[in-house]
Design a protein around this motif. Structure first.
Motif, short mmCIF file in Angstrom:
data_model
loop_
_atom_site.label_atom_id
_atom_site.label_comp_id
_atom_site.label_asym_id
_atom_site.label_seq_id
_atom_site.Cartn_x
_atom_site.Cartn_y
_atom_site.Cartn_z
N ASN A 181 -51.07 1.33 -55.71
CA ASN A 181 -52.00 2.28 -55.07
C ASN A 181 -53.40 1.70 -54.87
OD1 ASN A 181 -49.93 4.04 -55.22
ND2 ASN A 181 -50.82 5.38 -56.78
N ALA A 182 -53.56 0.40 -55.06
CA ALA A 182 -54.90 -0.20 -54.91
C ALA A 182 -55.41 -0.02 -53.49
CB ALA A 182 -54.83 -1.69 -55.26
N SER A 183 -56.73 0.09 -53.35
CA SER A 183 -57.33 0.25 -52.02
C SER A 183 -58.54 -0.69 -51.94
CB SER A 183 -57.81 1.69 -51.83
OG SER A 183 -58.92 1.94 -52.67
N VAL A 184 -59.15 -0.72 -50.77
CA VAL A 184 -60.34 -1.58 -50.60
C VAL A 184 -61.40 -1.18 -51.61
CG1 VAL A 184 -62.18 -2.17 -48.98
CG2 VAL A 184 -59.84 -1.94 -48.15
N VAL A 185 -61.58 0.12 -51.80
CA VAL A 185 -62.63 0.59 -52.71
C VAL A 185 -62.28 0.28 -54.16
CG1 VAL A 185 -63.89 2.63 -53.52
CG2 VAL A 185 -63.36 2.38 -51.09
N SER A 186 -61.05 0.58 -54.58
CA SER A 186 -60.70 0.31 -55.99
C SER A 186 -60.70 -1.20 -56.25
CB SER A 186 -59.36 0.95 -56.35
OG SER A 186 -58.29 0.36 -55.64
N ASP A 187 -60.35 -2.01 -55.26
CA ASP A 187 -60.39 -3.48 -55.44
C ASP A 187 -61.80 -3.95 -55.77
OD1 ASP A 187 -57.72 -3.65 -54.86
OD2 ASP A 187 -57.97 -4.57 -52.89
N ALA A 188 -62.78 -3.42 -55.01
CA ALA A 188 -64.18 -3.85 -55.23
C ALA A 188 -64.62 -3.47 -56.65
CB ALA A 188 -65.08 -3.19 -54.19
N LEU A 189 -64.27 -2.26 -57.05
CA LEU A 189 -64.65 -1.80 -58.39
C LEU A 189 -63.96 -2.65 -59.46
CD1 LEU A 189 -64.18 1.99 -57.59
CD2 LEU A 189 -66.38 0.91 -58.10
N ILE A 193 -63.88 -6.80 -63.78
CA ILE A 193 -63.28 -7.99 -64.42
C ILE A 193 -64.34 -9.07 -64.63
CG2 ILE A 193 -61.62 -9.89 -64.07
CD1 ILE A 193 -59.85 -7.73 -62.56
N ARG A 194 -65.20 -9.25 -63.62
CA ARG A 194 -66.28 -10.26 -63.75
C ARG A 194 -67.18 -9.94 -64.94
NH1 ARG A 194 -66.98 -9.16 -58.04
NH2 ARG A 194 -65.63 -10.65 -57.00
N LEU A 195 -67.65 -8.70 -64.97
CA LEU A 195 -68.62 -8.32 -66.02
C LEU A 195 -67.99 -8.40 -67.42
CD1 LEU A 195 -70.24 -5.25 -64.20
CD2 LEU A 195 -71.44 -7.34 -64.92
N ILE A 196 -66.79 -7.87 -67.55
CA ILE A 196 -66.17 -7.81 -68.89
C ILE A 196 -65.79 -9.21 -69.37
CG2 ILE A 196 -64.23 -6.89 -70.23
CD1 ILE A 196 -64.27 -4.49 -68.19
N TYR A 241 -71.35 -1.25 -67.89
CA TYR A 241 -71.08 -1.17 -66.44
C TYR A 241 -69.61 -1.54 -66.16
CZ TYR A 241 -75.82 -0.34 -64.74
OH TYR A 241 -77.03 0.23 -64.45
N GLY A 242 -69.13 -2.54 -66.88
CA GLY A 242 -67.74 -2.98 -66.64
C GLY A 242 -66.74 -1.87 -66.92
N SER A 243 -66.93 -1.17 -68.02
CA SER A 243 -65.95 -0.12 -68.35
C SER A 243 -66.09 1.08 -67.40
CB SER A 243 -66.05 0.31 -69.81
OG SER A 243 -67.13 1.14 -70.03
N TYR A 244 -67.33 1.34 -66.98
CA TYR A 244 -67.57 2.43 -66.01
C TYR A 244 -66.88 2.11 -64.68
CZ TYR A 244 -70.41 5.21 -62.71
OH TYR A 244 -70.84 6.05 -61.71
N LEU A 245 -67.08 0.89 -64.18
CA LEU A 245 -66.44 0.49 -62.91
C LEU A 245 -64.92 0.46 -63.04
CD1 LEU A 245 -68.84 -2.43 -61.86
CD2 LEU A 245 -68.75 -0.13 -60.89
#
Ligand code: NAD
Length: 387
Positions: A207-215, A220-223, A245-249
């Motif tokens: 169910n991934a989308s353009v928006v969920s991919d960005a988040l 993943i980068r931050l964590i 921020y990572g867990s929020y995103l």
């Protein structure tokens, strides 16, 4: 193809964002507020950072501390009954996912009839029909993303189930990393890998989308970049901020794209052996991703890059393979056991774990590779031995 994206209406994020609490409470016509938290957070004075400014402003507050980690259904039933009897105008959750999940449940079911059990996703028969009380959610772990999801998780005898509806969404989420400074290393590690799992599973979800991919990729980068420091030096403000921020995103990502195999197999570990949600996800993450890798190689390559490595000179196959290795290394580096043996789970439990995981059909349906009973058994077996 169109996509539905749902966000919590209003969030405050960043260091000292708790300062916005009072102005937000004032937006609602409320007098009597129930603050739901766990006893430890009250004892260390963290809950009072929320309650004191409200009392000084003249609000009547009551602190409810009958919250335990991975709350069983009975704890939810008791809280909902209490909220109904005592006619509160607002609920505020302060804590990890356990306190926040109970807060959403109590806020919504305060204005419904029947037991919590009647509203469970797998077995319930009643429908949620209204929003209930206003809800403000203030996480003190960087993990579940509960502050931005419409899910309340409850532990049943041998597994977990959820109550879920968009009416469970918070009116306001306040994600202040300063509230996570007191998290001990073990909880920082488990909750942090939980957040990473949300992002990884959302990114490979059907169910991934353009928006969920960005988040998901930014989470993943931050964590990946901050979790080791947050565990080894909890006072590091930058690492705590990045984890927050990572867990929020990651919460926003998985709320919109869903989680899959790791969570479906983790729920029975929590249900049958009371292993903390983050630890259950962490031990399974490398093995589930290793098993499904070939169904989502390109996406695993992207995750490898987001974790701070370079796939430039690698084939997609090689990058996805290395990604699994780096996920395992990360779990080991934050001192979480990497096998079921390491959690003292007996090998003969694999059968019953498999039987319970198979029931999580809704979650399993989002896996990029179909996971049948024999696949699930094989993954638990690999996780047991660590191979
Ligand atoms: P938790 O809420 O169970 O808390 C774990 C421990 O950390 C507790 O002992 C608590 O007292 C302590 N703690 C919390 N904040 C602290 C702080 N700032 N300083 C010191 N100690 C602190 O842990 P969690 O992992 O955040 O939540 C787990 C629950 O959330 C599970 O029931 C899980 O199923 C659920 N969950 C919900 C969602 C959702 O979308 N609703 C998503 C994932 C998980």
């Amino acid at each position: 193809m169109s996509e539905k994206i749902t966000f919590t209406p209003l969030s405050y994020t960043g260091w000292d964002s708790l300062a916005h609490l009072l102005e937000e409470v004032k937006r609602f016509d409320v007098k009597k507020i129930l603050v739901i938290t766990d006893p430890f957070l009250k004892d260390i004075g963290l809950t009072n950072k929320v309650v004191d400014p409200l009392e000084e402003a003249g609000y009547v507050t009551e602190i409810y501390t009958d919250v335990v980690p991975e709350p069983p259904l009975a704890i939810g039933e008791k809280l909902v009954a209490y909220t109904r009897e005592n006619l509160f105008d607002m609920v505020i959750g302060v804590g990890g996912g356990s306190a926040l999940d109970l807060t959403k449940l109590a806020g919504v079911l305060a204005s419904h009839e029947g037991k919590v059990e009647d509203y469970l996703n797998l077995t319930g028969t009643k429908k949620i029909t209204n929003k209930g009380l206003p809800k403000i959610l203030i996480p003190t772990t960087s993990g579940t993303g509960s502050e931005v999801t419409n899910i309340s998780v409850l532990s049943l005898e041998t597994t977990k189930d959820v109550v879920t509806h968009d009416y469970l969404l918070a009116d306001v989420a306040i994600v202040d990393p300063a509230l996570t400074i007191s998290l001990p290393p073990k909880v920082t590690a488990a909750t942090g890998v939980d957040a990473l799992t949300h992002a990884v599973e959302a990114y490979v979800s059907k169910n991934a989308s353009v928006v969920s991919d960005a988040l998901a990729l930014q989470a993943i980068r931050l964590i990946s970049n901050s979790i080791r420091t947050a565990v080894s030096n909890g006072q590091d403000k930058q690492a705590r901020t990045d984890m927050s921020y990572g867990s929020y995103l990651a919460g926003l990502a998985f709320f919109n794209a869903g989680v899959a195999g790791v969570h479906a197999l983790a729920y029975p570990l929590g249900g049958q052996f009371h292993i903390a949600h983050g630890d259950s996800n962490a031990v399974l993450l490398p093995y589930v991703m290793g098993y499904i890798r070939q169904s989502c190689e390109k996406r695993m390559k992207d995750i490898y890059d987001a974790m701070g490595f370079s796939s430039v000179n690698l084939s997609q196959e090689e990058a996805s393979y290395r990604c699994v290795g780096e996920l395992k290394r990360l779990v080991e580096d934050v001192n979480i056991p990497c096998t079921l043996k390491g959690f003292n789970i007996p090998e003969d439990a694999i059968e019953s774990l498999t039987n319970d995981a198979v029931e999580q059909k809704r979650i399993l349906a989002r896996s990029p590779m179909p996971l049948l009973k024999e696949d699930i058994y094989t993954i638990y077996k690999a996780t047991f031995d660590g191979i």
